[in-house]
Motif scaffolding. Structure first.
Motif, PDB file in Angstrom:
ATOM      1  N   CYS A  66      33.902  31.949  32.707  1.00 55.97           N
ATOM      2  CA  CYS A  66      33.540  31.074  32.854  1.00 55.97           C
ATOM      3  C   CYS A  66      32.891  30.455  33.501  1.00 55.97           C
ATOM      4  O   CYS A  66      31.282  29.467  32.653  1.00 55.97           O
ATOM      5  N   SER A  67      32.133  30.465  34.138  1.00 51.63           N
ATOM      6  CA  SER A  67      31.503  30.163  35.737  1.00 51.63           C
ATOM      7  C   SER A  67      30.104  30.226  35.277  1.00 51.63           C
ATOM      8  O   SER A  67      29.266  29.486  35.008  1.00 51.63           O
ATOM      9  N   HIS A  83      28.313  41.284  32.857  1.00 52.52           N
ATOM     10  CA  HIS A  83      29.690  40.773  34.480  1.00 52.52           C
ATOM     11  C   HIS A  83      29.570  41.633  35.379  1.00 52.52           C
ATOM     12  O   HIS A  83      29.236  42.625  35.447  1.00 52.52           O
ATOM     13  N   GLY A 109      35.330  36.819  40.777  1.00 51.71           N
ATOM     14  CA  GLY A 109      35.760  38.411  39.978  1.00 51.71           C
ATOM     15  C   GLY A 109      34.691  38.382  39.967  1.00 51.71           C
ATOM     16  O   GLY A 109      34.105  39.849  40.799  1.00 51.71           O
ATOM     17  N   ASP A 110      33.574  37.796  39.583  1.00 47.75           N
ATOM     18  CA  ASP A 110      31.924  38.211  39.129  1.00 47.75           C
ATOM     19  C   ASP A 110      31.585  38.891  40.761  1.00 47.75           C
ATOM     20  O   ASP A 110      30.908  39.920  39.979  1.00 47.75           O
ATOM     21  N   ASN A 136      37.500  30.006  41.875  1.00 45.97           N
ATOM     22  CA  ASN A 136      38.712  29.522  40.813  1.00 45.97           C
ATOM     23  C   ASN A 136      39.284  29.859  41.601  1.00 45.97           C
ATOM     24  O   ASN A 136      40.645  29.865  40.921  1.00 45.97           O
ATOM     25  N   ILE A 138      40.108  32.886  40.508  1.00 48.22           N
ATOM     26  CA  ILE A 138      41.346  34.247  39.389  1.00 48.22           C
ATOM     27  C   ILE A 138      40.412  34.223  38.391  1.00 48.22           C
ATOM     28  O   ILE A 138      38.860  33.874  38.407  1.00 48.22           O
ATOM     29  N   GLY A 140      39.276  33.646  34.999  1.00 49.04           N
ATOM     30  CA  GLY A 140      39.304  32.868  34.226  1.00 49.04           C
ATOM     31  C   GLY A 140      39.408  32.706  33.201  1.00 49.04           C
ATOM     32  O   GLY A 140      40.451  32.731  32.109  1.00 49.04           O
ATOM     33  N   MET A 141      38.164  33.452  32.090  1.00 51.53           N
ATOM     34  CA  MET A 141      37.525  33.953  30.588  1.00 51.53           C
ATOM     35  C   MET A 141      38.541  34.800  30.238  1.00 51.53           C
ATOM     36  O   MET A 141      38.957  34.278  28.857  1.00 51.53           O
TER      37      MET A 141
END
Ligand code: TPP
Length: 506
Positions: A66-67, A83, A109-110, A136, A138, A140-141
């Motif tokens: 998402c970011s 990623h 995560g990335d 965040n 978590i 998200g995406m």
């Protein structure tokens, strides 16, 4: 970047800043209602605005998540990569042009799961990137899987019974790995986060600003954190400034969000060091080239003198198209150097060549073997399989290698040696190589150069001048005259023997 000349803000709420730095063609954006990423993206834009960075000099790099959509929404030189690999791409960009401001925008995560290795090594190198993490807690995406920053005990799609891992503190992780600036901000603390990003960009070295985002859709819902506003309020109520945190116990700091920055100057910035290295290598290359020019001039002078010495040129027999030479003797006789010189001469004469040698026990005073292939056409397999020429300077090596050569192989041996019975007398050439070096040249160590000249004269491997140049390129400075004398004696020795073979000398 696009020309937004004819696009106007639709409402008065759309701030000038966002309009200035966003790509309207990418709207509507995909972030959920209440997502903290929009606030953090604006912080980045504001920091850039405050610093007055030029757009054409600013690059935004993101991975996937998402970011990472930020690289699409922001109107700079941007690249939305794969990623976890944003730092790798950013490193390439920064190295290609160290004057660019390269800003990485990444998810937790990335940057710390799939991209964790890139993070620690970029920090270790202290490369001048600025990394802004939209953290965040978590994934998200992809639907709320737990990430390396999900606190212990909290829930995610892949932690339905509560996460048993301990969470990474990304800023501390990067700092520990060598980042020279590490900070934490939050979506709630807008002004402070803008300042931290600004400091990070201005900082010369690797800087990371880990910004607590809010994800009401996944992290918030799975962990009963309430609405987006509740989550922002939590940040407000649980934030502790770094200075204050120093006075608190670990117990008191549990569950708190420590904000602020630390910096250290452990190493110089990487692209600066890399630039210095390149400069040094260029200087060394220039010096080497100067030296080579001087060497070649010196060699040319010496060979010129020899050519003009009035000696009659030696006529070589027609050479084979492919020569497979094996030279053998004992360690210390200069067998390997002789083999190298033959290969060097082949290079100078524009032929194909391959050279190899045996080490191991053979190198310690025992037998020594070296091979040189010389061919007018590309070589293919680079080892000697069926020698066309064998030279042996010791009885042991002759007994060993003489046994295995075919009937067409010319075998050059020192006069003191006895050839094995399998060799036909016509294929053996006996020359007093060692004796000539000792008595005519005055140095036994030059026997290998006498041998090189003999070999070339016997089989016409290359022209004489290439061979002489090759000799001069590989002998110690100051021994040129001695070795050219050895070469001369070798040519004479072999020419006389050729003459004798043809019946001239009789
Ligand atoms: C090599 C690879 N593995 C997995 C994925 C699937 N994937 C896309 S985004 C993502 C996680 C994103 O989480 P995070 O980095 O925390 O960013 P967020 O979406 O929360 O901003 C994953 C696993 C992918 N795109 N590529």
């Amino acid at each position: 970047m696009v020309d937004k000349g004819d696009v106007k803000p639709r409402t008065r709420q759309v701030s000038d800043l966002i309009f200035k730095y966003m790509r309207p063609e990418h709207l509507p954006q995909i972030w959920c209602a209440g997502c903290g990423n929009g606030i953090i993206m604006r912080d980045v834009a504001q920091a850039i605005e405050n610093l007055g960075l030029s757009r054409s000099n600013t690059v935004i790099v993101s991975g996937i998540g998402c970011s990472s959509r930020a690289a699409g929404y922001l109107d700079f030189n941007t690249i939305h990569t794969t990623h976890g690999r944003a730092i790798a791409f950013a490193t390439g960009i920064k190295l290609a042009n160290p004057h660019l401001e390269v800003i990485v925008i990444a998810g937790d995560g990335d940057i710390s799961a799939i991209g964790g290795n890139h993070l620690i090594h970029a920090a270790r190198r202290n490369i001048g990137l600025t990394v802004v993490v939209m953290n965040n807690n978590i994934y998200g995406m992809t639907g709320g899987q737990y990430s390396p920053t999900t606190p212990t005990g909290e829930f995610g799609t892949t932690a339905p019974y509560g996460n048993i891992d301990r969470a990474f503190d990304i800023a501390k992780l990067a700092y520990g790995a060598g980042a020279s600036y590490a900070a934490r901000g939050s979506a709630y603390h807008v002004q402070q986060t803008i300042s931290l990003i600004q400091e990070g960009i201005r900082h010369r070295g690797f800087s990371i600003i880990d910004v607590a985002s809010v994800c009401p859709t996944y992290y918030g819902r799975k962990n009963k954190k309430g609405s987006a506003v509740d989550m922002l309020k939590w940040q407000r109520d649980n934030a502790v400034q770094a200075e204050k945190a120093k006075t608190m116990t670990p117990e008191e700091l549990k569950g708190k969000l420590v904000l602020g920055a630390v910096s250290q100057s452990l190493h110089p910035e990487f692209t600066y060091e890399y630039g210095k290295l390149i400069e040094r290598l260029y200087e060394e290359k220039e010096q080497r080239e100067e030296q080579e020019k001087a060497d070649m001039a010196r060699i040319g002078k010496v060979t010129g003198q020899i050519k003009n010495s009035g000696e009659a040129p030696v006529s070589s027999p027609a050479g084979r198209e492919r020569n497979e030479l094996r030279l053998a003797g004992s360690g210390g006789q200069g067998i390997i150097l002789a083999s190298v010189i033959l290969a060097q001469a082949a290079v100078l004469a524009g032929k194909y060549t391959a050279q190899s040698q045996s080490y191991g026990p053979e190198a310690r005073g025992g037998q020594c073997k070296a091979e040189t292939l010389v061919s007018d056409t590309p070589i293919g397999f680079t080892k000697v399989q069926n020698p066309t020429f064998l030279m042996c300077l010791t009885q042991e090596s002759l007994s060993h290698y003489g046994k295995s050569v075919g009937p067409d192989c010319m075998v050059l041996i020192d006069s003191a040696l006895t050839p094995p019975e399998n060799l036909r007398p016509e294929q053996v050439v006996k020359l007093p190589i060692l004796e000539t070096a000792r008595t005519k040249v005055g140095r036994l160590q030059t026997a290998n150069i006498v041998a090189v000249a003999c070999i070339n004269t016997l089989i016409g491997l290359t022209d004489r001048s290439s061979m002489e140049q090759a000799v001069l390129m590989h002998i110690p400075k100051g021994t040129e005259s001695l070795n050219l004398k050895a070469f001369e004696e070798g040519v004479r020795l072999a020419s006389e023997s050729l003459g004798a073979l043809k019946g001239d000398g009789k």
